[in-house]
Design a protein around this motif. Sequence first.
Motif, PDB file in Angstrom:
ATOM      1  N   ASP A 149      46.954  35.280  36.705  1.00  0.00           N
ATOM      2  CA  ASP A 149      45.494  35.348  36.735  1.00  0.00           C
ATOM      3  C   ASP A 149      44.986  35.810  38.099  1.00  0.00           C
ATOM      4  OD1 ASP A 149      45.440  34.493  34.133  1.00  0.00           O
ATOM      5  OD2 ASP A 149      44.961  32.409  34.605  1.00  0.00           O
ATOM      6  N   HIS A 150      45.675  35.400  39.152  1.00  0.00           N
ATOM      7  CA  HIS A 150      45.272  35.792  40.507  1.00  0.00           C
ATOM      8  C   HIS A 150      45.341  37.309  40.674  1.00  0.00           C
ATOM      9  CE1 HIS A 150      44.972  36.008  44.847  1.00  0.00           C
ATOM     10  NE2 HIS A 150      46.170  36.574  44.912  1.00  0.00           N
ATOM     11  N   ILE A 151      46.411  37.927  40.196  1.00  0.00           N
ATOM     12  CA  ILE A 151      46.543  39.380  40.303  1.00  0.00           C
ATOM     13  C   ILE A 151      45.482  40.080  39.460  1.00  0.00           C
ATOM     14  CG2 ILE A 151      48.039  41.355  39.792  1.00  0.00           C
ATOM     15  CD1 ILE A 151      50.428  39.592  40.472  1.00  0.00           C
ATOM     16  N   LEU A 152      45.290  39.624  38.238  1.00  0.00           N
ATOM     17  CA  LEU A 152      44.313  40.262  37.345  1.00  0.00           C
ATOM     18  C   LEU A 152      42.890  40.118  37.881  1.00  0.00           C
ATOM     19  CD1 LEU A 152      45.728  39.196  33.859  1.00  0.00           C
ATOM     20  CD2 LEU A 152      46.178  41.282  35.167  1.00  0.00           C
ATOM     21  N   LYS A 153      42.577  38.939  38.411  1.00  0.00           N
ATOM     22  CA  LYS A 153      41.240  38.722  38.968  1.00  0.00           C
ATOM     23  C   LYS A 153      41.013  39.589  40.201  1.00  0.00           C
ATOM     24  CE  LYS A 153      38.166  35.137  40.827  1.00  0.00           C
ATOM     25  NZ  LYS A 153      38.024  33.689  41.168  1.00  0.00           N
ATOM     26  N   SER A 154      42.022  39.681  41.060  1.00  0.00           N
ATOM     27  CA  SER A 154      41.870  40.477  42.283  1.00  0.00           C
ATOM     28  C   SER A 154      41.679  41.958  41.947  1.00  0.00           C
ATOM     29  CB  SER A 154      43.075  40.285  43.203  1.00  0.00           C
ATOM     30  OG  SER A 154      44.260  40.791  42.631  1.00  0.00           O
ATOM     31  N   GLY A 155      42.293  42.426  40.857  1.00  0.00           N
ATOM     32  CA  GLY A 155      42.090  43.807  40.431  1.00  0.00           C
ATOM     33  C   GLY A 155      40.662  44.072  39.996  1.00  0.00           C
ATOM     34  N   LYS A 156      40.073  43.117  39.284  1.00  0.00           N
ATOM     35  CA  LYS A 156      38.673  43.237  38.860  1.00  0.00           C
ATOM     36  C   LYS A 156      37.745  43.262  40.072  1.00  0.00           C
ATOM     37  CE  LYS A 156      39.237  40.842  34.406  1.00  0.00           C
ATOM     38  NZ  LYS A 156      38.795  41.957  33.542  1.00  0.00           N
ATOM     39  N   ILE A 157      38.034  42.388  41.042  1.00  0.00           N
ATOM     40  CA  ILE A 157      37.203  42.319  42.252  1.00  0.00           C
ATOM     41  C   ILE A 157      37.272  43.636  43.020  1.00  0.00           C
ATOM     42  CG2 ILE A 157      36.972  41.218  44.511  1.00  0.00           C
ATOM     43  CD1 ILE A 157      37.911  38.600  43.145  1.00  0.00           C
ATOM     44  N   ALA A 158      38.487  44.188  43.143  1.00  0.00           N
ATOM     45  CA  ALA A 158      38.662  45.436  43.886  1.00  0.00           C
ATOM     46  C   ALA A 158      37.886  46.577  43.218  1.00  0.00           C
ATOM     47  CB  ALA A 158      40.145  45.785  43.978  1.00  0.00           C
TER      48      ALA A 158
END
Length: 379
Positions: A149-158
């Motif tokens: 979830d951390h990787i997927l969320k950080s991709g959305k933020i970027a």
Amino acid sequence: MTSRERLLCVLHNETPDMVPVSPFIQEEYLSYYYNKKNTDRLFDAVALRKELDFDLVTRQYVNEIPYFLQRSFLNWDVDNHVDVIQGNYVRTITVKTPERTLKQVEGAPYQEKMLNGIHFSTMEYLIKDSDDFEVFKKYCPRREKKDVDHILKSGKIAKKEIQDLGISCPWSMGGVYNLASTYINVQDMMVDALTEEDYYDDYMSFFSDLVCLDHEIFIQSEYDCVGMQGNIANGGMMGSDYFEEYVLPYEKRAIDILRDGRKPCIYHNCGKAVSLYPAYKKLGITVWETISESPQGDNHLADAKKYFGKDLILFGNFDQIHFLKEKSPEEIEEKAYEVMAIGKEGGHYIFACSDYLETGTPVENVKALLRGARAASRY
């Protein structure tokens, strides 16, 4: 075209309106430019792009330290701390398992004005022998849902933060060889491949599995492409035959995950590479950076363009260590124009430096770099 459209156009092997101009930005220059210790490879890089107007490729670390050394799991008790000792940062990581304790010690010069992005050198390796590796392999935990979830969320933020200013290219867990050499002495690795082939294959396969699983998550993410560090297995360390037999199969397995998932891969070797050109054609990478010339590397942009043609995209080449920091803005602007003229011929090129912008690089020199490159960039 917007910066985003321009960069994606190149990654998809098409010809944009002009060659993207994308200096390599991370904490060193961000800390210097903004005069603050805590900088961010996403938010501060976006702010810098808005000020200086270039085609942004962000280089965030989603997990600078892999999940399995960030915290404790069942039968895997992690202690990770950093101390300042005699003017140096010393990071000590210990992992207690039911069978033995593993320990890694890393050091870096203390820097008053920079906290994030410090480059540590290993002084004691986590895996010192085959017995250590067996324990590491046996007890190394699997990712938990929150890691994914951390990787997927950080991709959305970027994606939301960058918008049309550029694209996101986070570092994955690493190139397989780079990742293994973080925890096993590379001198031992060089010998293991020749004298302990089963042991070498065992740990390289294990680290390949870790990277492949990492890449499967990045494929699901909204990141535009993925960066892989390939600078340890460079042309100064090994020849092409050695690379193709003992490095390429493991790297390619991880790269194939990205290719199958249609996620472009930027493979980073900022040093010697000429002897590895044939192997780089076989890796299946989308982009190779940074085509560094002497003394950092042994590459020449014109030769690399001629050799690779349309087989892969080249990214880089301008000397940021000496030329960009030491020459006048007029000399830099002229040189950037010359490099861009070479790079843009035939397409498949992104203009950048041979590595990240360094502390102490005058902003007027960076502006001159961008002016000169832009002046020759239009097709």
